[in-house]
Write a protein that holds these residues in place. Sequence first.
Motif, PDB file in Angstrom:
ATOM      1  N   LEU A 143      16.827 -16.949 167.152  1.00  0.00           N
ATOM      2  CA  LEU A 143      16.248 -16.742 168.487  1.00  0.00           C
ATOM      3  C   LEU A 143      16.014 -15.262 168.705  1.00  0.00           C
ATOM      4  N   ARG A 144      14.757 -14.904 168.979  1.00  0.00           N
ATOM      5  CA  ARG A 144      14.388 -13.534 169.333  1.00  0.00           C
ATOM      6  C   ARG A 144      13.682 -13.608 170.681  1.00  0.00           C
ATOM      7  N   ALA A 145      14.290 -13.037 171.716  1.00  0.00           N
ATOM      8  CA  ALA A 145      13.734 -13.177 173.063  1.00  0.00           C
ATOM      9  C   ALA A 145      13.840 -11.846 173.801  1.00  0.00           C
ATOM     10  N   GLY A 146      12.954 -11.683 174.754  1.00  0.00           N
ATOM     11  CA  GLY A 146      12.961 -10.474 175.580  1.00  0.00           C
ATOM     12  C   GLY A 146      12.185 -10.702 176.842  1.00  0.00           C
ATOM     13  N   THR A 147      12.153  -9.692 177.697  1.00  0.00           N
ATOM     14  CA  THR A 147      11.451  -9.797 178.971  1.00  0.00           C
ATOM     15  C   THR A 147      10.278  -8.840 179.001  1.00  0.00           C
ATOM     16  N   SER A 148       9.244  -9.278 179.698  1.00  0.00           N
ATOM     17  CA  SER A 148       8.098  -8.430 180.012  1.00  0.00           C
ATOM     18  C   SER A 148       7.899  -8.538 181.507  1.00  0.00           C
ATOM     19  N   ALA A 196      10.204 -15.772 174.128  1.00  0.00           N
ATOM     20  CA  ALA A 196      11.130 -16.017 173.023  1.00  0.00           C
ATOM     21  C   ALA A 196      10.373 -16.542 171.816  1.00  0.00           C
ATOM     22  N   ASN A 197      10.770 -16.070 170.651  1.00  0.00           N
ATOM     23  CA  ASN A 197      10.331 -16.641 169.385  1.00  0.00           C
ATOM     24  C   ASN A 197      11.517 -17.396 168.801  1.00  0.00           C
ATOM     25  N   VAL A 198      11.308 -18.687 168.574  1.00  0.00           N
ATOM     26  CA  VAL A 198      12.387 -19.563 168.123  1.00  0.00           C
ATOM     27  C   VAL A 198      11.994 -20.161 166.780  1.00  0.00           C
ATOM     28  N   SER A 199      12.944 -20.134 165.875  1.00  0.00           N
ATOM     29  CA  SER A 199      12.738 -20.790 164.584  1.00  0.00           C
ATOM     30  C   SER A 199      13.967 -21.621 164.293  1.00  0.00           C
ATOM     31  N   GLU A 232       6.496 -19.806 169.865  1.00  0.00           N
ATOM     32  CA  GLU A 232       6.761 -18.886 170.980  1.00  0.00           C
ATOM     33  C   GLU A 232       6.890 -19.666 172.278  1.00  0.00           C
ATOM     34  N   ILE A 233       7.915 -19.329 173.044  1.00  0.00           N
ATOM     35  CA  ILE A 233       8.167 -19.982 174.327  1.00  0.00           C
ATOM     36  C   ILE A 233       8.316 -18.896 175.377  1.00  0.00           C
ATOM     37  N   ALA A 234       7.598 -19.044 176.496  1.00  0.00           N
ATOM     38  CA  ALA A 234       7.662 -18.073 177.595  1.00  0.00           C
ATOM     39  C   ALA A 234       8.120 -18.773 178.867  1.00  0.00           C
ATOM     40  N   TRP A 235       8.950 -18.060 179.615  1.00  0.00           N
ATOM     41  CA  TRP A 235       9.403 -18.579 180.918  1.00  0.00           C
ATOM     42  C   TRP A 235       8.894 -17.636 181.995  1.00  0.00           C
ATOM     43  N   ARG A 236       8.127 -18.203 182.956  1.00  0.00           N
ATOM     44  CA  ARG A 236       7.577 -17.414 184.052  1.00  0.00           C
ATOM     45  C   ARG A 236       8.256 -17.837 185.352  1.00  0.00           C
ATOM     46  N   PRO A 237       8.545 -16.892 186.253  1.00  0.00           N
ATOM     47  CA  PRO A 237       9.371 -17.216 187.414  1.00  0.00           C
ATOM     48  C   PRO A 237       8.621 -17.795 188.607  1.00  0.00           C
ATOM     49  N   GLU A 238       7.293 -17.908 188.560  1.00  0.00           N
ATOM     50  CA  GLU A 238       6.581 -18.357 189.751  1.00  0.00           C
ATOM     51  C   GLU A 238       6.999 -19.777 190.127  1.00  0.00           C
ATOM     52  N   ARG A 260       7.989 -21.763 185.196  1.00  0.00           N
ATOM     53  CA  ARG A 260       6.940 -22.345 184.349  1.00  0.00           C
ATOM     54  C   ARG A 260       7.253 -22.003 182.904  1.00  0.00           C
ATOM     55  N   ILE A 261       7.251 -23.035 182.053  1.00  0.00           N
ATOM     56  CA  ILE A 261       7.482 -22.840 180.625  1.00  0.00           C
ATOM     57  C   ILE A 261       6.151 -22.976 179.895  1.00  0.00           C
ATOM     58  N   VAL A 262       5.800 -21.943 179.156  1.00  0.00           N
ATOM     59  CA  VAL A 262       4.595 -21.954 178.333  1.00  0.00           C
ATOM     60  C   VAL A 262       5.046 -21.859 176.875  1.00  0.00           C
ATOM     61  N   ALA A 263       4.716 -22.895 176.082  1.00  0.00           N
ATOM     62  CA  ALA A 263       5.155 -22.942 174.687  1.00  0.00           C
ATOM     63  C   ALA A 263       3.971 -23.152 173.770  1.00  0.00           C
ATOM     64  N   ARG A 264       3.944 -22.373 172.686  1.00  0.00           N
ATOM     65  CA  ARG A 264       2.960 -22.541 171.636  1.00  0.00           C
ATOM     66  C   ARG A 264       3.744 -22.668 170.328  1.00  0.00           C
ATOM     67  N   LEU A 265       3.838 -23.941 169.876  1.00  0.00           N
ATOM     68  CA  LEU A 265       4.727 -24.257 168.766  1.00  0.00           C
ATOM     69  C   LEU A 265       3.943 -24.641 167.522  1.00  0.00           C
TER      70      LEU A 265
END
Length: 985
Positions: free
Chosen positions: A650-655, A661-664, A671-677, A681-686
């Motif tokens: 797991l490699r994750a960080g904030t922008s 996060a990059n998960v293997s 890549e999985i992104a969590w947005r706070p709105e 909201r979870i955006v994943a491109r697997l």
Amino acid sequence: MAKDTPLLELDYLRGRLGASQRDRKEFEVFGRKLTLRTGTGIVVPPADFRVRWTPAGGAMPPGGDLDADGIELAPLARLAEYLPFPQAARARLAATDPRGSVRSLKADWTGDAEDPQHYSVRGGFARLAARAHDRIPGFAGLTGRFEASEKGGSVVLGSERVAIELPGVVAESPLQFDSLAAHVGWKFAPDRFDLAFDTLSFANSDIAGTLFGSFARGLGGAGVIDLTGNFFHADGRAVYRYVPLLPGPVVEYLKASIQAGHSNDVRLRLKGELAKFPFDDPGSGIFQIVAKVTDADFRYAEGWPRASGLSGDLIFEGKSMRIIASKGAVLGVRASSARASIPDLFHGDVRVELEFHAEDKTSDFLRFIAESPVTKALDGMTESMIAAGVGRLALRLDIPIRNPETFKLAGEFQLIDNEVRTDSDAPPFSHLNGRLEFTESGITARALSARFLGGPATISVATRADGTIAVNAHGTATAAQIPRFWAGALLRQVSGAAAWQGTLTGARGRPLTLVVQSQLTGVAADLPPPLGKTAAEPMPLRVERVVSPGPPRTDTIKVSLDRTVDAIVQRKREGAAYVVNRGIISLNGPAALADREGLSVTGSLPYVDVDRWRELLGGEDGTGLSFSSALDLNIAALDFGGRRLNDVALRAGTSGSVWIANVSARELAGEIAWRPEGRGRIVARLKHFSLPEATPGKTEEAPARDLPALDIIADNLNLDNKNLGKLELVAVNQALNWNIEKLVLTGPESTLKVTDGVWQGRALRPSVNLKNISLEVMDVGKYLDRMGYPRTVQRGTAELTGNLSWAGNPQSIDYPTLAGHLDFKAYQGQFLKAEPGAARLIGILSMQSWITLDFRELFGRGFAFDLVECGVDIANGTMTTKDFKMRGPSAKVQMDGQVDLVNETQDLHVRVEPSVGNSISSILAVIVNPIWGLGAFILDKILKNPLGQALTFEYRVTGTWDKPIPERLKAEVRGTDPARQPSLP
């Protein structure tokens, strides 16, 4: 005229002017309403005068007399050089610049006018003014009358708006008075001069009162004064203006230090030789001012908080000044007694000595320390302290006013049942008792007793030779008390008690260091690995906090727990609180603080139970952090939601506020992104995703009801070792429901779409409702091969539409509650030969698994179809169809009935109509009597009659999918009179 009198040139001379000489020895000059203007611009207003004099050298003794009225002194002084005045008088007039008017002036003298043997003068004056000269005070605005002779004289004053100029005597000259009244007399004797103040009263905005006394100068020139004063009004802020002969630095000190206060009772006593003022030797004279002051504010030294509300005595005595107050406060600390003194106001190094005794709130004493140079002496150790309770303070200060930072300090503070926090987020030391002793260079305490985290504690303080202040403490802490002060959910899982030791060290200009250590023996932690422990197990804990001397003020906190957790956090002070700037938490490895801002978690773990951690943390996800964070973790096994991920990197960080996060792992990668709105909201491109195996020994956890929005694309979706193709999912949480806006599953030969769906996750009974379902299959055979049913169907296309609903969650279908409607069509395919039960439900529909005799040649080798279509209603997991149709070159099939998806059973009515020639002959030869079959065979061959289309077979199929039970109901010939139809056994 005098022989040295210059010529007076006039622009005009008006009035009456006369002069005479008697016997050439006596001269007289007079004027009536005389006014003039000289060529130099001197204008003399109209005045009356008469001057008579007898020069020396004649038979008559020298002398003269003068009468004048309405004389303005200013122009007269300018005319002095033109008039028969003595030269010394002319010089004095020029230096003093007299102004004002003289009325009814009468004067006479005998002897030389410049050094008369006898003289007398009297008259009145108004608005009299003169500059100070030759130790004679200056003045302005004097009005009164006077008498004088060679033996003495007197002055009576009654003046308003008076200024007295005393250069070199008082700090600010001239002194201004609203009123001044006095009766002053003097006497001349051959060896002394005596001056008496009968009554001298004056008033202004600063001071009002009276003076009386005397002044005498002996033959040797030594002046002795004896003066008494009483004042009924005095403003403390103006004291510096009226104390004579103060050095400049002392004047500035008094001007800045006495900031408020007044008195209605001030007494002055001054007696002794003025040359010895301020009487360093007490036997040489008396100088004393005693003022009963109220509401005084005294800033005793620059940089120190002022003493306010003082009531007591302000005393100037000899060369010293003292303030003795019985009432007052410093920053709210009420004094039981306060004394301030300046031992020597007049000579060199002026120092303020302060003694302060008080009993008040400890929080006010801490405020005093924080806002005074004492905090520097203690290196700010008390800045973040918070205290409740009272204490007793005894303080002694010695402060040079020219260099206040070199103060000397000695004091002690008695703590009485206090509660003290070392920081705003730290647990308090309660019931704190003991005595602190301190100086400008250190602090000591032998044994302070307290209670800390529910257990006893002992504290000692010492200042080392190098200036380092060391605080040592030890005690026992109770884990149950910890959550009262740190509300972390983890701490609520800790129980028991353990011994601890701590040190706090610091010195001026050097970091402040706090170290706390404990083996945690006696403490149990009901926590997941790696933090769980029993009470008997030791787990060494070390916490170190280093506070920089600043500015800017920062601190660094290091935490190590056994060999599992190693953490470093650096913070900066913003206002009253610290804010995390950067930090690292390392698991099973040493921590090294990175240069970038933010908090990072690194390391490796053999196992992480996310479900347990989420339960303990109450769903906290760290998204509320105000700083950037990063994760770099390797986890061998990770359990989440009742399922297990393996070999996770797991490699994750904030922008900004977004987590990326990059998960293997074996089960997924991408890549999985969590947005706070909104609710998140979870955006994943697997690259790939497969449903993880269930956690060993656990049931699958129901998903949370308050789900975030989803935007997921997985290039390869794998379920049960089947690659279902590419997944696209868009879902949002609206109005307490989870709405599926888009669900697309695209394989090599199929496309599944759901364009409208909802999961009522917050309802009393959660449910899934999928609308607008469509499935297009370009090759049914390959599709079924990929779905795990190999060689079930060959070729064919298919389409499926409808809607489905069930209770529960979207991740698995609950068949007992499944309901909906489906419409199905398939074209141009063939059911391949399959062993009974191989394709289960497909085997039932293709009839291979239960037609063993009647149509073994038609269906046994795989039924080819041109069209398969049906509509299905589903309720409570049971499918009902009334219009199943299957048409192929060999037969037509119709079905109706029910299929139980829960129990995997069926109850179907099947009608089969064969449609071939040779094949039907074989069937009839077997199932019809041989004679009838022979006739049918001849007819079919000779007449080419499609006899097979006249035969229909009906069956009832029950049993399970694995073991269907077929029952042949009948066979009939269509298109003839039923009464003539042959009976088929």
